[in-house]
Design an enzyme around this catalytic site. Structure first.
Site, PDB file in Angstrom:
ATOM      1  N   ILE A 150     -63.241 -30.053   9.868  1.00  0.00           N
ATOM      2  CA  ILE A 150     -63.069 -29.420   8.561  1.00  0.00           C
ATOM      3  C   ILE A 150     -64.417 -28.785   8.197  1.00  0.00           C
ATOM      4  O   ILE A 150     -65.430 -29.484   8.128  1.00  0.00           O
ATOM      5  CB  ILE A 150     -62.665 -30.469   7.497  1.00  0.00           C
ATOM      6  N   GLY A 170     -70.556 -20.649   7.922  1.00  0.00           N
ATOM      7  CA  GLY A 170     -70.622 -19.220   7.636  1.00  0.00           C
ATOM      8  C   GLY A 170     -70.111 -18.860   6.252  1.00  0.00           C
ATOM      9  O   GLY A 170     -70.175 -17.697   5.849  1.00  0.00           O
ATOM     10  N   TYR A 171     -69.550 -19.836   5.555  1.00  0.00           N
ATOM     11  CA  TYR A 171     -69.048 -19.662   4.185  1.00  0.00           C
ATOM     12  C   TYR A 171     -68.216 -18.383   4.063  1.00  0.00           C
ATOM     13  O   TYR A 171     -67.215 -18.283   4.741  1.00  0.00           O
ATOM     14  CB  TYR A 171     -70.207 -19.760   3.181  1.00  0.00           C
ATOM     15  N   ASP A 225     -57.362 -25.332   2.374  1.00  0.00           N
ATOM     16  CA  ASP A 225     -58.254 -26.073   1.479  1.00  0.00           C
ATOM     17  C   ASP A 225     -58.138 -27.564   1.794  1.00  0.00           C
ATOM     18  O   ASP A 225     -57.038 -28.119   1.770  1.00  0.00           O
ATOM     19  CB  ASP A 225     -57.810 -25.787   0.030  1.00  0.00           C
ATOM     20  N   GLN A 226     -59.253 -28.199   2.082  1.00  0.00           N
ATOM     21  CA  GLN A 226     -59.213 -29.613   2.452  1.00  0.00           C
ATOM     22  C   GLN A 226     -58.801 -30.522   1.296  1.00  0.00           C
ATOM     23  O   GLN A 226     -58.539 -31.700   1.509  1.00  0.00           O
ATOM     24  CB  GLN A 226     -60.559 -30.068   3.022  1.00  0.00           C
ATOM     25  N   ASP A 271     -66.831 -31.870   7.686  1.00  0.00           N
ATOM     26  CA  ASP A 271     -68.101 -31.202   7.349  1.00  0.00           C
ATOM     27  C   ASP A 271     -67.761 -30.006   6.460  1.00  0.00           C
ATOM     28  O   ASP A 271     -68.235 -28.904   6.676  1.00  0.00           O
ATOM     29  CB  ASP A 271     -68.810 -30.749   8.641  1.00  0.00           C
ATOM     30  N   HIS A 314     -67.922 -31.332   1.071  1.00  0.00           N
ATOM     31  CA  HIS A 314     -68.740 -32.513   0.754  1.00  0.00           C
ATOM     32  C   HIS A 314     -68.539 -33.012  -0.680  1.00  0.00           C
ATOM     33  O   HIS A 314     -69.307 -33.837  -1.165  1.00  0.00           O
ATOM     34  CB  HIS A 314     -70.226 -32.275   1.054  1.00  0.00           C
TER      35      HIS A 314
HETATM   36  C1  LIG Z   1     -71.607 -26.939   6.193  1.00  0.00           C
HETATM   37  S1  LIG Z   1     -70.493 -25.653   6.540  1.00  0.00           S
HETATM   38  C2  LIG Z   1     -69.788 -26.187   8.073  1.00  0.00           C
HETATM   39  C3  LIG Z   1     -70.754 -26.096   9.217  1.00  0.00           C
HETATM   40  C4  LIG Z   1     -70.158 -26.316  10.591  1.00  0.00           C
HETATM   41  N1  LIG Z   1     -69.307 -27.481  10.639  1.00  0.00           N
HETATM   42  C5  LIG Z   1     -71.261 -26.506  11.607  1.00  0.00           C
HETATM   43  O1  LIG Z   1     -71.697 -27.650  11.866  1.00  0.00           O
HETATM   44  O2  LIG Z   1     -71.708 -25.482  12.152  1.00  0.00           O
HETATM   45  C6  LIG Z   1     -69.233 -25.971   5.375  1.00  0.00           C
HETATM   46  C7  LIG Z   1     -68.001 -25.056   5.453  1.00  0.00           C
HETATM   47  O3  LIG Z   1     -66.979 -25.687   4.679  1.00  0.00           O
HETATM   48  C8  LIG Z   1     -66.197 -24.695   4.070  1.00  0.00           C
HETATM   49  N2  LIG Z   1     -65.509 -25.252   2.885  1.00  0.00           N
HETATM   50  C9  LIG Z   1     -66.008 -25.433   1.632  1.00  0.00           C
HETATM   51  N3  LIG Z   1     -65.071 -25.954   0.823  1.00  0.00           N
HETATM   52  C10 LIG Z   1     -63.957 -26.139   1.582  1.00  0.00           C
HETATM   53  C11 LIG Z   1     -62.646 -26.650   1.318  1.00  0.00           C
HETATM   54  N4  LIG Z   1     -62.313 -27.078   0.100  1.00  0.00           N
HETATM   55  N5  LIG Z   1     -61.750 -26.683   2.328  1.00  0.00           N
HETATM   56  C12 LIG Z   1     -62.087 -26.240   3.587  1.00  0.00           C
HETATM   57  N6  LIG Z   1     -63.318 -25.740   3.885  1.00  0.00           N
HETATM   58  C13 LIG Z   1     -64.241 -25.699   2.912  1.00  0.00           C
HETATM   59  C14 LIG Z   1     -67.189 -23.580   3.720  1.00  0.00           C
HETATM   60  O4  LIG Z   1     -66.538 -22.310   3.610  1.00  0.00           O
HETATM   61  C15 LIG Z   1     -68.180 -23.665   4.880  1.00  0.00           C
HETATM   62  O5  LIG Z   1     -67.905 -22.675   5.863  1.00  0.00           O
END
Ligand SMILES: C[S@@+](CC[C@H](N)C(=O)[O-])C[C@H]1O[C@@H](n2cnc3c(N)ncnc32)[C@H](O)[C@@H]1O
Length: 244
Positions: free
Chosen positions: A70, A74-75, A118-119, A141, A144
């Site tokens: 998860i 790259g957001y 969406d998680q 990940d 958070h």
């Molecule tokens: C810290 S980054 C992930 C990094 C990746 N796992 C790595 O180690 O290279 C967090 C990602 O979570 C996504 N994100 C944020 N809120 C989310 C949600 N509610 N559901 C799913 N993805 C989400 C963001 O768009 C972002 O791309």
């Protein structure tokens, strides 16, 4: 540092960087920390998680692992992200790697499957689990946010993680941050409180208390700074009645 990386990306271009990473990666395949550096995921660089991943997941290396992460990274960028997915794809040479992100991602590479969702949406996650699970490894990940971490865990762990598989929660320091729904130690509703309850589930079947307090099938809980590895047990084993 982050802005320097963004400038380099802007000058070189995302696709060119990814091509170079893929060219170099085979030489690093046997070493997860090195592989994570090549693909530039912060699992090594920022947090030093890779030695812990090797400790718990090395046994899965040469198996046809089904993994879900998860948070692709790259957001809001459609073309950036996927560093950890590529790392897992190369580390687990027979694995199928699923990534979930709330933002649109365009990654068209072998054995990597991208899902947009969406998680915090349990209905979506359960459907994802039904279609693409069961998973040997799930890694959270994503946002958070403590409530999201708990929602995702409840949707996936019992029904969509294989016995002996792992559910990993990263960046658990947010359990203590107000802006992520955290608070002081013992604060209700946090990822740390979830993990503390899961420790009870490891041994709850030995409790001779009222029925109906079924334990989740948890074989083991390993908690380190900022990261926890929860190993799923067998439902049958956990269903053994308590000694009266
Ligand atoms: C810290 S980054 C992930 C990094 C990746 N796992 C790595 O180690 O290279 C967090 C990602 O979570 C996504 N994100 C944020 N809120 C989310 C949600 N509610 N559901 C799913 N993805 C989400 C963001 O768009 C972002 O791309």
């Amino acid at each position: 540092m982050a802005s320097l990386r963004a400038k380099i990306r802007h000058v070189i271009g995302d696709q060119r960087i990814i091509r170079v990473q893929r060219f170099v990666a085979p030489a690093a395949r046997r070493n997860l920390s090195l592989l994570a550096r090549v693909y530039d995921t912060d699992k090594q660089r920022g947090h030093g998680y890779t030695t812990l991943y090797e400790r718990h997941l090395a046994a899965f290396r040469d198996r046809p692992v089904n993994l879900l992460e998860i948070g692709i990274g790259g957001y809001d960028s459609v073309t950036w992200g996927g560093s950890s997915l590529r790392t897992w794809r190369d580390y687990f040479q027979f694995g199928e790697i699923h990534g979930l992100d709330i933002a649109e991602k365009r990654i068209d590479e072998p054995r990597i499957h991208v899902h947009r969702g969406d998680q915090s949406d349990q209905v979506y996650l359960r459907e994802l689990g039904r279609r693409h699970g069961p998973f040997d490894v799930v890694i959270d990940d994503g946002s958070h946010v403590n409530a999201h971490i708990r929602t995702s865990f409840e949707a996936l762990f019992v029904d969509h993680v294989r016995p002996s598989g792992f559910y990993v929660i990263e960046d658990m320091s947010t359990a203590y941050l107000d802006e992520y729904g955290g608070g002081p130690p013992g604060h209700p509703g946090t990822s740390m409180r979830l993990v503390q309850d899961l420790c009870d589930d490891v041994n709850r079947r030995h409790w001779a208390g009222p029925a109906g307090r079924a334990a989740r099938p948890v074989r083991a809980v390993h908690v380190y700074e900022k990261i926890a590895f929860v190993q799923r047990g067998d439902v049958e084993v956990c269903a053994v009645p308590a000694i009266q």
